[in-house]
Design an enzyme around this catalytic site. Structure first.
Site, PDB file in Angstrom:
ATOM      1  N   ASN A   1      -3.863   5.792   2.255  1.00 36.01           N
ATOM      2  CA  ASN A   1      -2.718   5.152   2.918  1.00 36.01           C
ATOM      3  C   ASN A   1      -1.364   5.646   2.415  1.00 36.01           C
ATOM      4  O   ASN A   1      -0.376   5.592   3.152  1.00 36.01           O
ATOM      5  CB  ASN A   1      -2.818   3.629   2.809  1.00 36.01           C
ATOM      6  CG  ASN A   1      -2.774   3.126   1.392  1.00 36.01           C
ATOM      7  OD1 ASN A   1      -3.373   3.712   0.502  1.00 36.01           O
ATOM      8  ND2 ASN A   1      -2.070   2.022   1.177  1.00 36.01           N
TER       9      ASN A   1
ATOM     10  N   GLU B   1      -5.639  -0.213  -9.338  1.00 32.54           N
ATOM     11  CA  GLU B   1      -4.752  -0.949  -8.442  1.00 32.54           C
ATOM     12  C   GLU B   1      -5.507  -1.137  -7.133  1.00 32.54           C
ATOM     13  O   GLU B   1      -5.923  -0.161  -6.508  1.00 32.54           O
ATOM     14  CB  GLU B   1      -3.428  -0.213  -8.235  1.00 32.54           C
ATOM     15  CG  GLU B   1      -2.555  -0.153  -9.481  1.00 32.54           C
ATOM     16  CD  GLU B   1      -2.181  -1.512 -10.044  1.00 32.54           C
ATOM     17  OE1 GLU B   1      -2.191  -2.504  -9.284  1.00 32.54           O
ATOM     18  OE2 GLU B   1      -1.906  -1.598 -11.251  1.00 32.54           O
TER      19      GLU B   1
ATOM     20  N   CYS C   1      -1.006  -1.718   0.635  1.00 34.51           N
ATOM     21  CA  CYS C   1      -1.541  -2.780  -0.216  1.00 34.51           C
ATOM     22  C   CYS C   1      -0.491  -3.856  -0.464  1.00 34.51           C
ATOM     23  O   CYS C   1      -0.837  -4.988  -0.814  1.00 34.51           O
ATOM     24  CB  CYS C   1      -2.046  -2.208  -1.527  1.00 34.51           C
ATOM     25  SG  CYS C   1      -0.825  -1.267  -2.460  1.00 34.51           S
TER      26      CYS C   1
END
Length: 482
Positions: free
Chosen positions: A152, A250, A284
């Site tokens: 992403n 993460e 995110c």
């Protein structure tokens, strides 16, 4: 004929041992092949790690400013290709031209930033308790780093892992996500052209389930940095820590924006829409929950629906919002939209795929807003990696904070308010690694720490800024009585 891109291992561009490749296609036009990449396996990953291990000692003893000079030249090399890389990112991942250009610039800026930080790498001098003793610390690299990155942010996230690793004197092997690996490959091209010694940086493309797993579990790897899904991230953390490696992960988010009773509704709608629908919701840190005081709830819903309605969808080089990266991601968003309706949420706008010739077979989904969402709905609890916003009504500030914290995630959160006391309370009480006041949940400065709480992160080490260097260094204390 499409380009076939090789792995970069030990200073050379080579084919994988499998002699197989996979295709990367344009999510706006899935029939269009952008490039082919090496379908590598564990053997390729092992060779790359061994190259990194062999090169580590010499790179660690290279003066830090010399390492910085290579990072600086790599940044300049990326800058000279910015337009080309922007187009490539748009074609592989689907971001709009503006979003892709901003991400490429972020990668360039990260390399320039850590190039300058190399001048500060060293240690600290402390006062000793006895005469004749010099007491100080020395920062040393951890060793070989295994980097596994998502699709992403396919150039920014590799950049903020690679640059501090190199600045601190580590070598690395990176396995980028197969959906959009081209711009990560470009980083290695830029480093190679800048004079990075052979073996110091390596990239191996192919499935994370095999290539990523092989580099993460290799005995010669000392540190692991992973960004991706929570399910995979927890497995990575467990396997790497069992081997005594230093690990940072993460993971996902379910990021709220609280809109208080006294907030400016138009400002709140602008902020929430930007956080929810920017980069097609594929971040995110995207805002997926708007927690709104009941006195302005209806007005807010009307305003944010108007913002969604104004978004023009289409290929990223011309429109406001591009496609999702893949058919599976599109299906995931559409599935959550069905789930929300079955749970009883009210569909205010969107909820499907747009019609029109320009959409063709692209992986497009409409910006979607649900109202009437309860805190225990799946749409309010589970990460939806698409442009889907759940609006939750609350009666007061305390309920808003409780709703914001009612999640297994804790990555980013924001508040829209004109009351400074509310803002201060929000910062103290919200369970999130990043908190923002009168700003969208997305968007990060590169020189401050980034990371989440709860299941959004391993909560071990932060990324970016000085924290990025901390992860890749270990401190030695020296008592000098000479």
């Amino acid at each position: 004929m499409t380009q076939i891109v090789h792995n970069y291992v030990n200073g050379e561009w080579i084919e994988s041992s499998t002699e197989a490749s996979f295709e990367c296609t344009d999510p706006a036009e899935p029939a269009e092949i952008v490039a082919e990449y090496q379908q590598s396996d564990a053997r390729d990953a092992g060779e790359a790690v061994e190259a990194a291990a062999a090169a580590q000692a010499e790179w660690a003893t290279t003066p830090a400013p010399q390492r910085g000079a290579i990072l600086r030249q790599a940044a300049a090399n990326l800058a000279s290709r910015k337009d080309e890389l922007t187009r490539l990112l748009t074609r592989e991942e689907g971001k709009t031209h503006a979003e892709a250009g901003g991400e490429v610039q972020r990668a360039i800026d990260i390399f320039y930033y850590y190039a300058e930080k190399t001048r500060d790498i060293g240690g600290r001098v402390k006062s000793a308790s006895s005469e004749g003793t010099n007491l100080y610390t020395v920062n040393e690299p951890v060793g070989v780093a295994a980097l596994v990155t998502p699709w992403n942010y396919p150039i920014a996230i590799p950049a903020w892992k690679i640059a501090p690793a190199l600045a601190a004197g580590n070598t690395f092997v990176i396995n980028p996500a197969s959906e959009a690996p081209g711009v990560a490959v470009a980083i290695l091209e830029a480093l190679d052209e800048a004079g990075l010694p052979a073996g110091v940086g390596n990239i191996v493309t192919g499935p994370g389930s095999e290539v990523g797993d092989a580099i993460v579990t290799h005995d010669a790897v000392d540190a692991v940095s992973f960004t991706g899904s929570g399910e995979v991230g927890h497995l990575v953390y467990d396997r790497a820590t069992d081997d005594g490696k230093r690990v940072q992960t993460e993971l996902g988010g379910k990021n709220p924006t609280v809109v208080t009773e006294g907030a400016d509704v138009d400002e709140a709608a602008d902020i929430v829409a930007a956080g929810a629908f920017g980069v097609t919701g594929q971040a995110c840190t995207a805002c997926s929950r708007a927690i709104v005081h009941e006195s302005i709830h209806d007005e807010f819903v009307e305003a944010v629906v108007a913002r969604a309605k104004d978004i023009e969808i289409g290929p990223g080089d011309e429109y406001d919002m591009g496609p999702q990266v893949s058919e599976s991601e599109l299906e995931g968003s559409l599935n959550y939209i069905d789930v929300a309706q079955n749970e009883g949420a009210t569909l205010e706008i969107g909820g499907g795929q747009p019609d029109g010739d320009r959409f063709g077979d692209g992986y497009y989904v409409e910006p979607t807003v649900f109202s009437g969402v309860e805190r225990d709905f799946r749409i309010a609890q589970e990460e939806v990696f698409g442009p889907v916003l759940a609006v939750i009504a609350v009666s007061d500030f305390e309920e808003a904070i409780a709703a914001a914290n009612d999640s297994k995630y804790g990555l980013s959160a924001s508040i829209v308010t004109n009351d400074h006391t509310e803002a201060e309370r929000f910062v103290r009480e919200v369970e999130a690694g990043v908190s923002k006041i009168n700003a969208k949940t997305t968007g990060l400065e590169l020189h401050v720490p980034f990371g989440g709480f709860k299941q959004s992160s391993s909560e071990t080490w932060r990324e970016q800024g000085d924290a990025g260097l901390d992860f890749y260094t270990i401190e030695r204390t020296v008592y000098d009585n000479f």
